[in-house]
Each structure stands twice: as structure tokens, then as C-alpha cells.
Design an enzyme around this catalytic site. Structure first.
Site, PDB file in Angstrom:
ATOM      1  N   GLU A  26       3.838   4.403   5.778  1.00 16.23           N
ATOM      2  CA  GLU A  26       2.615   3.601   5.670  1.00 16.23           C
ATOM      3  C   GLU A  26       1.559   4.387   4.890  1.00 16.23           C
ATOM      4  OE1 GLU A  26       1.250   0.957   5.450  1.00 16.23           O
ATOM      5  OE2 GLU A  26       0.635   0.101   7.369  1.00 16.23           O
ATOM      6  N   THR A  69      -1.311  -3.026  12.875  1.00 12.72           N
ATOM      7  CA  THR A  69      -0.194  -3.296  11.957  1.00 12.72           C
ATOM      8  C   THR A  69       1.061  -2.557  12.409  1.00 12.72           C
ATOM      9  OG1 THR A  69      -1.786  -3.475  10.152  1.00 12.72           O
ATOM     10  CG2 THR A  69       0.528  -3.189   9.539  1.00 12.72           C
ATOM     11  N   GLY A  81       0.776  -1.243   0.000  1.00 11.06           N
ATOM     12  CA  GLY A  81       0.000   0.000   0.000  1.00 11.06           C
ATOM     13  C   GLY A  81       0.803   1.285   0.000  1.00 11.06           C
ATOM     14  N   ASP A  95      -5.165   2.682  10.812  1.00 13.42           N
ATOM     15  CA  ASP A  95      -6.564   2.528  11.184  1.00 13.42           C
ATOM     16  C   ASP A  95      -6.600   2.122  12.674  1.00 13.42           C
ATOM     17  OD1 ASP A  95      -9.299   2.449  10.256  1.00 13.42           O
ATOM     18  OD2 ASP A  95      -9.213   0.278  10.381  1.00 13.42           O
ATOM     19  N   THR A  96      -6.635   0.819  12.960  1.00  7.69           N
ATOM     20  CA  THR A  96      -6.622   0.379  14.361  1.00  7.69           C
ATOM     21  C   THR A  96      -5.252   0.589  15.003  1.00  7.69           C
ATOM     22  OG1 THR A  96      -5.936  -1.853  13.779  1.00  7.69           O
ATOM     23  CG2 THR A  96      -8.310  -1.430  13.875  1.00  7.69           C
TER      24      THR A  96
END
Ligand code: IMP
Length: 182
Positions: free
Chosen positions: A101, A109, A46, A105-106
Site C-alpha cells: 500500500e 481501507t 497509489g 491513514d485511518t
């Protein structure tokens, strides 16, 4: 030719807006690490487009390495276990690391990656993410550099995918995954 999966919705960020912000981030990073060498650690796949633009906006000596982790499954992400699929090519002992990155989100990762890299004795480990979704955070993370804060919608483009498609879009778009379609 078949259509890619999911339904592409409106643009959240245009290519020009992204480029302007990436230049600012590159200048800020270059100022902060002045007189030092930096290793940018791109998280595959990504971050690939963001990383390619970001390193060209950085004016200090910079090297690049890559990590790959287990793919993110939309709507299951909060339970996913993160696993390393590809490790760095080079040792990082004594080096200043900047993890690059696409989106946090959370934080699961990056929490895992920061712990993994910090255990290898680098001079420092910081995070640079293009997009940040703070309300979704489970693992608290110090984000040193972020491009934009966004809300909860799933997004694609500028390197980010849905089932491996849409990475080539120059802007960032909301996407309705097909599971959510009526
Ligand atoms: P986290 O572990 O929940 O912070 O998720 C971060 C990873 O999930 C990122 O590296 C992305 O690959 C992926 N991800 C999270 N949200 C999105 C999204 O909206 N579009 C595409 N990928 C996403």
C-alpha cells in the site's frame, strides 16, 4: 495546458531517500520469507510506483496481483466506505500474501482488505506500506513493514495522487488541496 489541481508545497521525502528505504524493505522481506514464495498484492492505483520498485528489491520468488478499491476522497476519508472495484486475478489459497500500500491513514481501507483476503484461506497475510500515519488510525492494524512515518498533511508523488495528478513525481510532497485555499 492547465495546471494540475491543488498547491504543491515542500518536499517531504526525496527520490534517493525513498530508494534507499525501499531497498532496505526489500532485503528485510526477502530475509523474512526465505525459502517461501510470496505474492505481493498491489492496491491500485497509489501503490503502483512503490510496488514496481519494491519487487525489484526482493530476491525470493515473488508473484504480483492487483486489487482496486473505491477512490479516497480527501477530507471525507474518515467516513468513506471501502468497496472492491477490481478483484485479484488468481486464487490465493495457501499463498503468503503481502499487501503493498502507498499510505495507511485511518486503516479503514486495509482493515477491509485484510478481512477480505484472510477469508480466502491464504497461508498468511501481512502489510507493507510506504507511509504510515499512526495518529490517524481508527482501525488497529499490524503493519509488518513500513517505510516512513509521517504527520497529518496530505501528500502526493511516488504514485500518490490528488485528483489523479502528481503520481509521476519521483519524490513525495505536501499538497494543499484547493478546497482548503482561501
Ligand atoms: P485509509 O483507509 O484512511 O487508511 O486511507 C488509505 C488510502 O487513502 C490510501 O490507499 C490512499 O490511497 C489514500 N490516502 C490517504 N492519505 C493520503 C494522502 O495524503 N495522499 C494521497 N492519498 C492518500
Amino acid at each position: 495546458m492547465t495546471a494540475p489541481p491543488g498547491q504543491l508545497l515542500e518536499a517531504l521525502l526525496g527520490a534517493h531517500e525513498i530508494q534507499v528505504r525501499v531497498q532496505e524493505l526489500g532485503q528485510e522481506i526477502s530475509r523474512d520469507y526465505q525459502g517461501q514464495e510470496l505474492t505481493c498484492v498491489g492496491i491500485l492505483k497509489g501503490s503502483l510506483v512503490f510496488l514496481a520498485d519494491l519487487i525489484r528489491a526482493i530476491s525470493i520468488p515473488v508473484t504480483v496481483d492487483f486489487l482496486a478499491i473505491t477512490p479516497y476522497a480527501p477530507r471525507q476519508g474518515r467516513q468513506h466506505a471501502v468497496r472492491l472495484l477490481k478483484d485479484l486475478d488468481d486464487p490465493v489459497t495457501g499463498r503468503h500474501l503481502l499487501i503493498v500500500e502507498d499510505i495507511v491513514d485511518t486503516g479503514l481501507t486495509l482493515g477491509f482488505l485484510v478481512r477480505t483476503l484472510a477469508a480466502r484461506g491464504p497461508a498468511s497475510v501481512k502489510i507493507c506500506t510506504l507511509l504510515d500515519r499512526p495518529p490517524q488510525r481508527i482501525i488497529p492494524l499490524p503493519i509488518s513493514y513500513h517505510g516512513f512515518e509521517i504527520a497529518g498533511d496530505f501528500v502526493v508523488g511516488y504514485g500518490m495522487d490528488y485528483r489523479q495528478y502528481y503520481r509521476n513525481l519521483p519524490g513525495i510532497y505536501r499538497l494543499k488541496p484547493e478546497e482548503a485555499s482561501p
